[in-house]
Design an enzyme around this catalytic site. Structure first.
Site, short mmCIF file in Angstrom:
data_model
loop_
_atom_site.label_atom_id
_atom_site.label_comp_id
_atom_site.label_asym_id
_atom_site.label_seq_id
_atom_site.Cartn_x
_atom_site.Cartn_y
_atom_site.Cartn_z
N ASN A 297 -3.19 -4.98 3.90
CA ASN A 297 -3.66 -4.44 2.63
C ASN A 297 -3.08 -3.07 2.29
OD1 ASN A 297 -5.84 -3.79 0.45
ND2 ASN A 297 -6.14 -2.21 2.01
N TYR B 231 8.33 0.68 -6.62
CA TYR B 231 7.08 0.10 -6.11
C TYR B 231 7.08 -1.41 -6.28
CZ TYR B 231 2.19 -1.34 -6.09
OH TYR B 231 1.01 -2.00 -5.84
N LYS C 250 6.89 -4.53 -3.44
CA LYS C 250 5.86 -5.58 -3.45
C LYS C 250 6.48 -6.96 -3.63
CE LYS C 250 1.99 -3.40 -2.76
NZ LYS C 250 1.11 -3.73 -1.62
#
Length: 360
Positions: A173, A238, A242
């Site tokens: 996470n 970013y 991801k």
């Protein structure tokens, strides 16, 4: 959390596209309900005044809804069977050992609290920051820089010694973001995002997956982002970090079957939209009908609900926006470009600090 709370009609975010689609799924596209409606309508007395000259028209549309509902149910069943490789497994949650990275705050904090309350599992919070809340019974905190292989190995050894077994569930996470245009990101910021968001997941999987494979039992949860499917201007680095998470999840899911012969090791991918966490400190995120600004509890609840099924899955939160971003590359190029450009207005420095941001 009660079952009633988990089955709420309206979301924490209010009336959204997700709520509307849930209502449609549970009524118009529920084949059991449309079949029953057809039976009742077919055998209703012909003299019933409320059916005057409308019976055949209504029956026609009920048959269409029934067929679509059956198709939806069959497609969902086929997808679940495929990603779970046609095999089942049982998770004895009080005996499982669950690692939650980044569990000291944000999504991780809420995942830990919900799992502790609902599963009574033994939970490990793996984070470089100390938890900003009181840990429930059965939860332990291990301070660890997950970007450092030696630190991960040391933490793993201590966990196995303390619990007498190796973790069976890994929830990747932890994440970090510097919402800047590409040339405004420093080299250090870009490296840190890839180290925390991407490379750390590989290090943790290398450490804990072999034991899961040897027992053909376990679960890897990958928390990515809807930005991984649809890159937004102002957060290119970013989104790239991801996007690598999604490729990791997909490749791992296949390798577990084709290379490691461990089809019962489950894989879950989570792609949340913008939420009220420290991650959005430098953004003015959109809060609309299709893509509402999520409460952290909403994301955590979606993760925990899927984890507790003990099955592989794909969890898009919010689902309506996720449907668009997930299928974006199959859409015309003009629409893809238009959507990405439109997202630029959300990546702006807010004039006033958001109320959910407590730290600098």
């Amino acid at each position: 959390m009660s079952d009633i709370a988990r089955r709420r009609w309206f979301s924490r975010e209010g009336f959204t596209a997700d709520v509307l689609s849930s209502i449609v799924r549970n009524t118009v596209l529920d084949p059991s309900k449309t079949f029953l409606a057809q039976v009742l309508l077919h055998y209703a007395p012909p003299t019933a005044t409320f059916l005057a000259q409308k019976r055949e028209v209504v029956l026609k549309w009920l048959r269409v809804a029934f067929a679509l509902g059956l198709l939806r149910v069959f497609n969902a069943w086929l997808s679940r069977r495929a990603i779970n490789r046609g095999v089942s497994d049982k998770f004895d949650w009080p005996r499982e050992i669950v690692i939650v990275t980044g569990g000291s705050n944000g999504f991780g904090k809420n995942i830990v609290l919900m799992l502790a309350a609902r599963a009574k599992a033994r939970i490990v919070v793996l984070d470089i920051l100390e938890p900003q809340y009181t840990l429930p019974a059965g939860v332990r905190f291990y301070q660890c820089d997950i970007t450092d292989s030696s630190a991960v190995a040391a933490a793993a050894e201590k966990i196995r010694t303390d619990f007498g077994a190796s973790p069976t569930v890994l929830i990747n996470n932890a994440g970090i973001i510097y919402a800047r245009p590409l040339l405004d990101n420093t080299e250090d910021q870009i490296e840190k995002m890839f180290k925390v968001n991407t490379l750390a997941q590989y290090k943790l999987i290398h450490e804990f997956l072999p034991d899961m494979i040897s027992r053909n039992h376990g679960m890897i949860v990958t928390v990515a982002s809807q930005g991984a499917n649809c890159t937004a201007p102002g957060m290119t680095a970013y989104c790239a970090s991801k996007a690598a998470n999604i490729n990791l999840h997909e490749g791992l899911a296949s390798e577990l079957v084709t290379r490691y012969k461990a089809p019962r090791v489950r894989t879950i991918l989570v792609t949340p939209a913008y939420a009220k966490t420290f991650v959005t400190r430098d953004m003015d995120p959109e809060d609309g009908f299709l893509s509402p600004l999520l409460e952290p509890e909403t994301v955590a609840e979606a993760v925990v609900n899927q984890v507790l099924t003990g099955k592989s899955g794909y969890v898009g939160v919010s689902a309506a926006a996720n449907f668009i971003t997930f299928n974006l590359r199959s859409m015309p190029l003009w629409f893809q470009s238009l959507l990405r450009d439109r997202l630029d207005r959300t990546i702006k420095t807010p004039l006033v600090k958001h109320p959910w941001v407590r730290n600098e």
